[in-house]
Design an enzyme around this catalytic site. Structure first.
Site, PDB file in Angstrom:
ATOM      1  N   TYR A  35     -17.940  -2.956  40.374  1.00 52.30           N
ATOM      2  CA  TYR A  35     -18.297  -2.670  38.787  1.00 52.30           C
ATOM      3  C   TYR A  35     -17.664  -4.251  38.407  1.00 52.30           C
ATOM      4  O   TYR A  35     -16.732  -4.607  37.787  1.00 52.30           O
ATOM      5  CB  TYR A  35     -17.295  -1.777  38.011  1.00 52.30           C
ATOM      6  CG  TYR A  35     -17.969  -1.453  36.737  1.00 52.30           C
ATOM      7  CD1 TYR A  35     -19.064  -0.671  36.909  1.00 52.30           C
ATOM      8  CD2 TYR A  35     -17.546  -1.629  35.470  1.00 52.30           C
ATOM      9  CE1 TYR A  35     -19.688  -0.330  35.669  1.00 52.30           C
ATOM     10  CE2 TYR A  35     -18.107  -1.177  34.553  1.00 52.30           C
ATOM     11  CZ  TYR A  35     -19.227  -0.706  34.499  1.00 52.30           C
ATOM     12  OH  TYR A  35     -19.719  -0.294  33.462  1.00 52.30           O
ATOM     13  N   HIS A  40     -14.908 -11.868  38.724  1.00 51.79           N
ATOM     14  CA  HIS A  40     -15.592 -11.605  40.205  1.00 51.79           C
ATOM     15  C   HIS A  40     -16.571 -12.849  40.675  1.00 51.79           C
ATOM     16  O   HIS A  40     -16.764 -13.120  41.587  1.00 51.79           O
ATOM     17  CB  HIS A  40     -16.374 -10.299  40.605  1.00 51.79           C
ATOM     18  CG  HIS A  40     -15.296  -9.140  40.671  1.00 51.79           C
ATOM     19  ND1 HIS A  40     -15.445  -7.963  39.556  1.00 51.79           N
ATOM     20  CD2 HIS A  40     -14.148  -8.713  41.440  1.00 51.79           C
ATOM     21  CE1 HIS A  40     -14.502  -7.035  39.833  1.00 51.79           C
ATOM     22  NE2 HIS A  40     -13.525  -7.453  41.019  1.00 51.79           N
ATOM     23  N   GLY A 150      -8.440 -12.812  42.963  1.00 50.45           N
ATOM     24  CA  GLY A 150      -8.190 -13.311  41.736  1.00 50.45           C
ATOM     25  C   GLY A 150      -6.550 -13.283  41.586  1.00 50.45           C
ATOM     26  O   GLY A 150      -5.937 -12.273  42.279  1.00 50.45           O
ATOM     27  N   ASP A 153      -4.311 -10.283  40.095  1.00 51.44           N
ATOM     28  CA  ASP A 153      -3.322  -9.101  40.932  1.00 51.44           C
ATOM     29  C   ASP A 153      -2.687 -10.187  41.803  1.00 51.44           C
ATOM     30  O   ASP A 153      -2.703 -10.489  43.058  1.00 51.44           O
ATOM     31  CB  ASP A 153      -4.482  -8.403  42.081  1.00 51.44           C
ATOM     32  CG  ASP A 153      -5.269  -7.394  41.338  1.00 51.44           C
ATOM     33  OD1 ASP A 153      -4.833  -6.470  40.653  1.00 51.44           O
ATOM     34  OD2 ASP A 153      -6.668  -7.771  40.957  1.00 51.44           O
ATOM     35  N   MET A 187      -9.781 -10.222  32.488  1.00 49.31           N
ATOM     36  CA  MET A 187     -11.021  -9.214  32.815  1.00 49.31           C
ATOM     37  C   MET A 187     -10.532  -8.398  34.081  1.00 49.31           C
ATOM     38  O   MET A 187      -9.873  -8.627  34.949  1.00 49.31           O
ATOM     39  CB  MET A 187     -12.136 -10.186  33.550  1.00 49.31           C
ATOM     40  CG  MET A 187     -12.686 -10.929  32.132  1.00 49.31           C
ATOM     41  SD  MET A 187     -14.401 -11.261  32.266  1.00 49.31           S
ATOM     42  CE  MET A 187     -14.928 -12.386  30.991  1.00 49.31           C
TER      43      MET A 187
HETATM   44  O1  PAF Z   1      -8.493  -6.090  44.186  1.00 48.43           O
HETATM   45  C1  PAF Z   1      -9.079  -5.189  44.536  1.00 48.43           C
HETATM   46  O2  PAF Z   1     -10.445  -5.212  44.048  1.00 48.43           O
HETATM   47  C2  PAF Z   1      -8.731  -4.386  45.786  1.00 48.43           C
HETATM   48  O3  PAF Z   1      -7.472  -4.245  45.835  1.00 48.43           O
HETATM   49  C3  PAF Z   1      -9.414  -4.960  47.146  1.00 48.43           C
HETATM   50  C4  PAF Z   1      -8.599  -6.350  47.409  1.00 48.43           C
HETATM   51  C5  PAF Z   1     -10.768  -5.218  47.181  1.00 48.43           C
HETATM   52  C6  PAF Z   1      -9.099  -3.989  48.185  1.00 48.43           C
HETATM   53  O4  PAF Z   1      -9.545  -2.774  47.950  1.00 48.43           O
END
Ligand code: PAF
Length: 285
Positions: A35, A40, A150, A153, A187
Protein backbone atom coordinates in the site's frame (compact mmCIF):
# COMPACT_ATOMS: atom_id res chain seq x y z
CA UNK A 1 16.40 -0.05 -17.76
CA UNK A 2 15.04 -3.46 -16.69
CA UNK A 3 11.29 -4.09 -16.82
CA UNK A 4 9.62 -4.49 -13.43
CA UNK A 5 9.47 -8.15 -12.42
CA UNK A 6 7.40 -9.66 -9.63
CA UNK A 7 9.02 -12.59 -7.84
CA UNK A 8 7.03 -14.56 -5.29
CA UNK A 9 9.32 -17.45 -4.45
CA UNK A 10 12.03 -16.79 -1.80
CA UNK A 11 14.29 -19.36 -3.49
CA UNK A 12 13.94 -17.70 -6.89
CA UNK A 13 14.52 -14.25 -5.37
CA UNK A 14 17.66 -15.45 -3.63
CA UNK A 15 19.05 -17.04 -6.81
CA UNK A 16 18.28 -13.86 -8.74
CA UNK A 17 20.05 -11.75 -6.10
CA UNK A 18 23.09 -14.04 -5.85
CA UNK A 19 23.48 -13.98 -9.65
CA UNK A 20 23.29 -10.17 -9.64
CA UNK A 21 25.96 -9.99 -6.96
CA UNK A 22 28.19 -12.35 -8.94
CA UNK A 23 27.92 -9.96 -11.86
CA UNK A 24 29.19 -7.27 -9.45
CA UNK A 25 25.87 -5.45 -9.19
CA UNK A 26 24.97 -3.50 -6.04
CA UNK A 27 21.55 -4.32 -4.60
CA UNK A 28 19.27 -1.92 -2.73
CA UNK A 29 16.27 -3.21 -0.77
CA UNK A 30 13.25 -1.22 0.36
CA UNK A 31 11.29 -3.50 2.73
CA UNK A 32 7.58 -2.61 2.87
CA UNK A 33 4.21 -4.06 3.72
CA UNK A 34 2.74 -2.54 0.55
CA UNK A 35 0.00 0.00 0.00
CA UNK A 36 2.85 2.21 -1.11
CA UNK A 37 2.85 5.97 -0.77
CA UNK A 38 5.17 8.92 -1.38
CA UNK A 39 7.19 8.03 1.73
CA UNK A 40 8.02 4.65 0.18
CA UNK A 41 8.64 6.32 -3.19
CA UNK A 42 11.28 8.56 -1.59
CA UNK A 43 13.06 5.43 -0.25
CA UNK A 44 12.86 3.85 -3.70
CA UNK A 45 14.32 6.91 -5.44
CA UNK A 46 17.23 6.91 -2.98
CA UNK A 47 17.67 3.14 -3.48
CA UNK A 48 17.69 3.69 -7.26
CA UNK A 49 20.46 6.27 -6.83
CA UNK A 50 22.56 3.93 -4.69
CA UNK A 51 22.37 0.59 -6.48
CA UNK A 52 22.24 -1.24 -9.80
CA UNK A 53 19.38 -3.52 -8.79
CA UNK A 54 16.49 -2.06 -6.81
CA UNK A 55 14.24 -4.52 -5.00
CA UNK A 56 11.09 -3.63 -3.07
CA UNK A 57 9.63 -6.31 -0.85
CA UNK A 58 5.88 -6.28 -0.28
CA UNK A 59 4.88 -8.58 2.53
CA UNK A 60 2.30 -8.01 5.24
CA UNK A 61 4.26 -9.87 7.88
CA UNK A 62 1.92 -11.78 10.20
CA UNK A 63 4.51 -12.24 12.96
CA UNK A 64 4.73 -8.52 13.75
CA UNK A 65 0.99 -8.12 14.37
CA UNK A 66 -0.47 -8.86 17.78
CA UNK A 67 -3.81 -10.45 18.55
CA UNK A 68 -6.60 -7.95 17.77
CA UNK A 69 -4.34 -5.77 15.59
CA UNK A 70 -5.08 -4.95 11.95
CA UNK A 71 -3.31 -7.82 10.13
CA UNK A 72 -6.43 -8.99 8.27
CA UNK A 73 -7.62 -5.56 7.29
CA UNK A 74 -4.18 -4.09 6.51
CA UNK A 75 -4.65 -2.43 3.07
CA UNK A 76 -3.40 -4.47 0.12
CA UNK A 77 -3.39 -3.45 -3.57
CA UNK A 78 -0.75 -5.07 -5.75
CA UNK A 79 -1.86 -3.37 -9.00
CA UNK A 80 -1.55 0.07 -7.44
CA UNK A 81 1.77 -0.83 -5.76
CA UNK A 82 3.23 -2.19 -9.02
CA UNK A 83 2.40 1.05 -10.84
CA UNK A 84 4.01 3.17 -8.12
CA UNK A 85 7.08 0.91 -7.98
CA UNK A 86 7.49 0.95 -11.77
CA UNK A 87 7.29 4.77 -11.76
CA UNK A 88 10.01 4.90 -9.07
CA UNK A 89 12.32 2.73 -11.21
CA UNK A 90 12.06 -0.48 -9.18
CA UNK A 91 13.51 -3.57 -10.91
CA UNK A 92 11.97 -6.32 -8.77
CA UNK A 93 9.02 -6.57 -6.41
CA UNK A 94 9.54 -9.46 -4.04
CA UNK A 95 6.08 -10.47 -2.84
CA UNK A 96 6.19 -13.82 -1.06
CA UNK A 97 3.24 -15.58 0.55
CA UNK A 98 3.10 -16.07 4.31
CA UNK A 99 3.30 -19.84 3.73
CA UNK A 100 6.55 -19.44 1.78
CA UNK A 101 8.10 -17.21 4.45
CA UNK A 102 6.87 -19.23 7.43
CA UNK A 103 6.35 -22.79 6.18
CA UNK A 104 4.98 -25.52 8.39
CA UNK A 105 7.57 -26.27 11.08
CA UNK A 106 9.09 -22.78 11.06
CA UNK A 107 10.69 -22.09 14.45
CA UNK A 108 13.51 -19.51 14.36
CA UNK A 109 13.10 -15.91 15.58
CA UNK A 110 15.46 -12.98 16.10
CA UNK A 111 15.13 -11.39 19.54
CA UNK A 112 16.70 -7.96 19.79
CA UNK A 113 17.57 -6.33 23.11
CA UNK A 114 16.58 -3.34 25.24
CA UNK A 115 15.94 -1.03 22.27
CA UNK A 116 12.76 -3.06 21.67
CA UNK A 117 11.41 -2.58 25.20
CA UNK A 118 10.06 1.01 25.48
CA UNK A 119 7.62 2.95 23.28
CA UNK A 120 6.01 0.69 20.64
CA UNK A 121 7.67 -2.36 22.20
CA UNK A 122 5.81 -1.72 25.45
CA UNK A 123 2.40 -1.36 23.80
CA UNK A 124 2.89 -4.01 21.10
CA UNK A 125 4.49 -7.04 22.81
CA UNK A 126 6.25 -9.28 20.29
CA UNK A 127 6.05 -6.69 17.51
CA UNK A 128 9.78 -6.11 17.14
CA UNK A 129 10.55 -9.81 17.32
CA UNK A 130 8.38 -10.19 14.22
CA UNK A 131 10.05 -7.21 12.54
CA UNK A 132 13.64 -8.31 13.19
CA UNK A 133 12.84 -11.86 12.15
CA UNK A 134 11.29 -10.89 8.84
CA UNK A 135 13.92 -8.24 8.08
CA UNK A 136 16.69 -10.76 8.79
CA UNK A 137 14.98 -13.22 6.42
CA UNK A 138 14.56 -10.51 3.76
CA UNK A 139 18.26 -9.64 4.03
CA UNK A 140 19.23 -13.28 3.55
CA UNK A 141 16.89 -13.66 0.59
CA UNK A 142 17.54 -10.36 -1.22
CA UNK A 143 21.25 -10.00 -0.25
CA UNK A 144 21.16 -6.19 -0.24
CA UNK A 145 24.23 -3.97 -0.01
CA UNK A 146 21.98 -1.24 1.34
CA UNK A 147 18.49 -1.36 2.88
CA UNK A 148 16.40 1.78 3.24
CA UNK A 149 13.92 2.52 6.04
CA UNK A 150 11.83 5.58 6.91
CA UNK A 151 12.48 7.50 10.13
CA UNK A 152 8.78 7.64 10.91
CA UNK A 153 9.34 4.18 12.41
CA UNK A 154 12.25 5.58 14.42
CA UNK A 155 12.43 2.75 16.94
CA UNK A 156 12.19 0.13 14.20
CA UNK A 157 15.12 1.76 12.41
CA UNK A 158 17.18 1.82 15.64
CA UNK A 159 16.39 -1.84 16.35
CA UNK A 160 17.28 -2.93 12.81
CA UNK A 161 20.54 -0.96 12.86
CA UNK A 162 21.48 -2.67 16.13
CA UNK A 163 20.54 -6.09 14.77
CA UNK A 164 22.70 -5.54 11.68
CA UNK A 165 25.67 -4.56 13.88
CA UNK A 166 25.17 -7.31 16.46
CA UNK A 167 24.71 -10.08 13.89
CA UNK A 168 27.49 -8.85 11.55
CA UNK A 169 25.10 -8.39 8.65
CA UNK A 170 27.00 -7.05 5.63
CA UNK A 171 24.38 -4.44 4.79
CA UNK A 172 24.25 -0.68 5.18
CA UNK A 173 21.10 0.49 6.95
CA UNK A 174 20.00 3.87 5.57
CA UNK A 175 17.43 5.93 7.49
CA UNK A 176 15.48 8.44 5.43
CA UNK A 177 13.50 11.54 6.46
CA UNK A 178 9.79 11.39 7.28
CA UNK A 179 7.63 12.38 4.31
CA UNK A 180 4.54 14.44 5.23
CA UNK A 181 1.32 15.47 3.57
CA UNK A 182 1.16 19.22 2.84
CA UNK A 183 -0.75 19.77 6.12
CA UNK A 184 1.93 17.95 8.16
CA UNK A 185 0.44 14.47 8.66
CA UNK A 186 3.22 11.88 8.36
CA UNK A 187 2.56 9.54 5.44
CA UNK A 188 1.49 6.05 6.44
CA UNK A 189 -0.36 3.22 4.76
CA UNK A 190 -2.70 3.29 7.76
CA UNK A 191 -3.86 6.87 6.98
CA UNK A 192 -6.34 5.26 4.58
CA UNK A 193 -8.34 4.02 7.61
CA UNK A 194 -9.05 7.60 8.78
CA UNK A 195 -12.45 9.18 8.19
CA UNK A 196 -12.32 12.86 7.13
CA UNK A 197 -13.03 13.92 10.74
CA UNK A 198 -10.32 11.60 12.11
CA UNK A 199 -7.92 12.82 9.43
CA UNK A 200 -8.38 16.34 10.86
CA UNK A 201 -7.82 15.14 14.43
CA UNK A 202 -4.63 13.34 13.39
CA UNK A 203 -2.96 16.70 12.75
CA UNK A 204 -2.60 16.96 16.54
CA UNK A 205 0.48 14.70 16.31
CA UNK A 206 2.46 17.18 14.24
CA UNK A 207 1.14 20.07 16.33
CA UNK A 208 2.34 18.37 19.51
CA UNK A 209 5.80 17.68 18.07
CA UNK A 210 6.06 21.28 16.84
CA UNK A 211 5.16 22.53 20.32
CA UNK A 212 7.91 20.39 21.90
CA UNK A 213 10.39 21.50 19.25
CA UNK A 214 9.54 25.17 19.82
CA UNK A 215 9.79 24.84 23.61
CA UNK A 216 13.15 23.07 23.27
CA UNK A 217 14.41 25.82 20.95
CA UNK A 218 13.30 28.37 23.57
CA UNK A 219 15.42 26.62 26.20
CA UNK A 220 13.07 24.08 27.84
CA UNK A 221 15.14 21.01 28.80
CA UNK A 222 12.96 19.28 31.39
CA UNK A 223 11.73 15.94 30.00
CA UNK A 224 8.65 16.09 32.24
CA UNK A 225 7.75 19.56 30.98
CA UNK A 226 8.28 18.59 27.34
CA UNK A 227 6.24 15.39 27.75
CA UNK A 228 3.45 17.37 29.45
CA UNK A 229 3.49 19.72 26.51
CA UNK A 230 3.14 16.83 24.04
CA UNK A 231 0.30 15.31 26.07
CA UNK A 232 -1.38 18.68 26.55
CA UNK A 233 -1.57 19.39 22.81
CA UNK A 234 -2.75 15.85 22.04
CA UNK A 235 -5.45 15.86 24.70
CA UNK A 236 -6.86 19.16 23.44
CA UNK A 237 -8.14 17.18 20.46
CA UNK A 238 -11.27 15.10 21.18
CA UNK A 239 -11.04 11.52 19.96
CA UNK A 240 -7.24 11.29 20.20
CA UNK A 241 -6.29 8.63 22.72
CA UNK A 242 -2.64 8.76 23.81
CA UNK A 243 -0.68 5.52 23.83
CA UNK A 244 2.61 7.26 24.63
CA UNK A 245 4.13 10.72 24.26
CA UNK A 246 7.72 10.58 25.42
CA UNK A 247 11.14 12.17 25.24
CA UNK A 248 13.93 9.62 25.00
CA UNK A 249 17.63 9.50 24.18
CA UNK A 250 17.92 9.57 20.37
CA UNK A 251 20.43 6.68 20.32
CA UNK A 252 19.70 4.41 23.28
CA UNK A 253 15.98 5.28 23.65
CA UNK A 254 16.60 5.47 27.39
CA UNK A 255 14.78 7.99 29.59
CA UNK A 256 16.56 10.75 31.44
CA UNK A 257 15.49 13.93 33.25
CA UNK A 258 16.86 16.38 30.72
CA UNK A 259 16.58 16.62 26.97
CA UNK A 260 19.58 17.42 24.78
CA UNK A 261 19.97 18.28 21.11
CA UNK A 262 19.16 15.01 19.33
CA UNK A 263 16.71 13.73 21.95
CA UNK A 264 13.76 11.94 20.44
CA UNK A 265 10.18 13.17 20.88
CA UNK A 266 7.98 10.18 20.02
CA UNK A 267 4.21 9.85 19.97
CA UNK A 268 1.76 7.02 19.43
CA UNK A 269 -1.97 7.66 19.55
CA UNK A 270 -5.19 6.01 18.57
CA UNK A 271 -7.54 8.10 16.44
CA UNK A 272 -10.73 6.09 16.35
CA UNK A 273 -9.49 2.57 15.70
CA UNK A 274 -6.34 3.68 13.90
CA UNK A 275 -2.97 3.67 15.64
CA UNK A 276 -0.68 6.44 14.39
CA UNK A 277 2.94 7.22 15.28
CA UNK A 278 5.16 10.21 14.64
CA UNK A 279 8.42 11.65 15.99
CA UNK A 280 11.07 14.29 15.69
CA UNK A 281 14.58 14.89 17.00
CA UNK A 282 14.69 17.97 19.22
CA UNK A 283 17.12 20.63 18.08
CA UNK A 284 17.88 18.68 14.94
CA UNK A 285 14.80 18.12 12.70
O1 PAF B 1 7.99 -0.80 8.25
C1 PAF B 1 7.42 -1.77 7.70
O2 PAF B 1 6.68 -1.63 6.73
C2 PAF B 1 7.64 -3.17 8.26
O3 PAF B 1 7.75 -3.15 9.64
C3 PAF B 1 8.83 -3.90 7.61
C4 PAF B 1 10.16 -3.20 7.91
C5 PAF B 1 8.65 -3.98 6.12
C6 PAF B 1 8.93 -5.32 8.17
O4 PAF B 1 7.77 -6.05 7.90
Amino acid sequence: MMQLQIIESPEQMQQFALAARQRGERIALVPTMGYLHEGHASLMREGRRRADLLVVSIFVNPTQFGVGEDFEKYPRDMARDSALAAAAGVDVIFAPTAAAMYPHGYQTYVDAGPLTEPLCGASRPGHFRGVTTVVCKLFNIVQPDVALFGRKDYQQLAVIRQMAIDLNMPVEIAGMPIVREPDGLAMSSRNVYLSPAERGRALALKRALDAARTAFAAGERSVNALENLLKGVLSQEDGVEIDYAEIRDGMTLERSDFAVSGSLAAIAVRVGKTRLIDNCLLGAD
